[in-house]
Design a protein around this motif. Structure first.
Motif, PDB file in Angstrom:
ATOM      1  N   PRO A 195       0.824  -1.219   0.000  1.00  0.00           N
ATOM      2  CA  PRO A 195       0.000   0.000   0.000  1.00  0.00           C
ATOM      3  C   PRO A 195       0.857   1.267   0.000  1.00  0.00           C
ATOM      4  N   GLU A 196       0.381   2.301  -0.665  1.00  0.00           N
ATOM      5  CA  GLU A 196       1.159   3.538  -0.821  1.00  0.00           C
ATOM      6  C   GLU A 196       1.538   4.144   0.530  1.00  0.00           C
ATOM      7  N   LYS A 197       0.644   4.057   1.505  1.00  0.00           N
ATOM      8  CA  LYS A 197       0.930   4.604   2.829  1.00  0.00           C
ATOM      9  C   LYS A 197       2.126   3.901   3.468  1.00  0.00           C
ATOM     10  N   VAL A 198       2.193   2.592   3.298  1.00  0.00           N
ATOM     11  CA  VAL A 198       3.305   1.819   3.862  1.00  0.00           C
ATOM     12  C   VAL A 198       4.592   2.121   3.110  1.00  0.00           C
ATOM     13  N   LYS A 199       4.505   2.249   1.787  1.00  0.00           N
ATOM     14  CA  LYS A 199       5.696   2.587   0.994  1.00  0.00           C
ATOM     15  C   LYS A 199       6.259   3.942   1.411  1.00  0.00           C
ATOM     16  N   ASN A 200       5.392   4.881   1.661  1.00  0.00           N
ATOM     17  CA  ASN A 200       5.862   6.207   2.091  1.00  0.00           C
ATOM     18  C   ASN A 200       6.537   6.139   3.449  1.00  0.00           C
ATOM     19  N   MET A 201       6.047   5.264   4.327  1.00  0.00           N
ATOM     20  CA  MET A 201       6.684   5.083   5.636  1.00  0.00           C
ATOM     21  C   MET A 201       8.099   4.537   5.454  1.00  0.00           C
ATOM     22  N   PHE A 202       8.243   3.529   4.573  1.00  0.00           N
ATOM     23  CA  PHE A 202       9.564   2.964   4.312  1.00  0.00           C
ATOM     24  C   PHE A 202      10.500   4.029   3.730  1.00  0.00           C
ATOM     25  N   LYS A 203       9.994   4.813   2.782  1.00  0.00           N
ATOM     26  CA  LYS A 203      10.826   5.832   2.131  1.00  0.00           C
ATOM     27  C   LYS A 203      11.330   6.863   3.135  1.00  0.00           C
ATOM     28  N   SER A 204      10.512   7.158   4.148  1.00  0.00           N
ATOM     29  CA  SER A 204      10.918   8.146   5.154  1.00  0.00           C
ATOM     30  C   SER A 204      12.107   7.664   5.980  1.00  0.00           C
TER      31      SER A 204
END
Length: 244
Positions: A195-204
């Motif tokens: 999910p995009e929300k989880v991907k953004n967490m990883f990217k942070s």
């Protein structure tokens, strides 16, 4: 850079393995693309520049299948592969309290035992003819950090890194090098499902604030496969955007 060299790449049906096949072929190597999915391996070969490559279905966790693949290579090319890239790997993610014994073992069978079987066979045939070689194994940054829901995967990748260092020490006298690459979060079909929300967490969490690409990992592997890295063995290389 790799003209005339023969390279065996496991896990060649997609992701990092496919990118490795493409870059090594562009550098002049002949490719044996091995994968448990024969159709995917053949698709990889179809992307390469010339026809002097081959695809084979191979279960890296099966010693007889590994032996048959090496026999197949030598019958076609009349020599063993000088470059071996152990990119085959699987995940069976789950929390410790929910993971099954079967899923824990399966990950070790492919990621660790598979790397062992392919590496051992490659070293045997190279030593037998007195040829130099370069073996590149794939670990992961989670081997260093651990990761929630990946006790099996992270542990298996830690084992791959330590295994690499042992092989490097034992095989240095035979001019067979063994190194390991530790990718970070890499954009593949697997990460596309997150999910995009989880991907953004990883990217942070990543200093470079993005996922890497399979091609960026393959560039490091191409260097380690070549004679330009001739004095490098037993080393670990992060391709992770700064995360360790």
């Amino acid at each position: 850079m790799l003209t005339g060299k023969l390279a065996l790449v496991t896990g060649a049906g997609g992701g990092i393995g496919r990118a490795v096949c493409q870059l090594l072929a562009e550098a002049g190597a002949k490719i044996m693309a091995a994968d448990c999915n024969h159709t995917a391996a053949k698709e990889t070969i179809s992307l390469l520049a010339n026809n002097d490559h081959m695809a084979r279905r191979m279960d890296v966790s099966d010693s007889q299948d590994v032996k048959a693949a090496f026999d197949n290579i030598q019958s076609k090319y009349y020599k063993p592969p000088e470059v071996v890239v152990n990119a085959a790997g699987i995940v069976r993610d789950n929390f410790l309290l929910k993971i099954s014994e079967e899923d824990f073992q399966k990950v070790f069978d492919v990621n660790v035992k598979g790397t062992f079987l392919v590496t051992k066979k490659a070293c045997e045939v190279l030593v037998d003819i007195g040829a130099a070689g370069s073996i590149i194994n794939i670990s992961s940054v989670v081997a260093k950090r651990g990761n929630i829901g990946q006790c099996n995967y992270a542990s298996s990748k830690a084992a791959v890194e330590t295994f690499t260092k042992c092989v490097a020490r034992e095989m240095a006298d035979y001019n067979i090098r063994c190194n390991v690459v530790l990718p970070g979060f890499i954009a593949t079909t697997m990460t596309n499902e997150i999910p995009e929300k989880v991907k953004n967490m990883f990217k942070s969490m990543i200093p470079m604030k993005r996922f890497g690409t399979p091609e960026e990992v393959a560039q490091m592997i191409k260097f380690l496969a070549s004679d330009e890295s001739s004095y490098i063995t037993g080393s670990s290389f992060y391709v992770s955007g700064g995360i360790e």
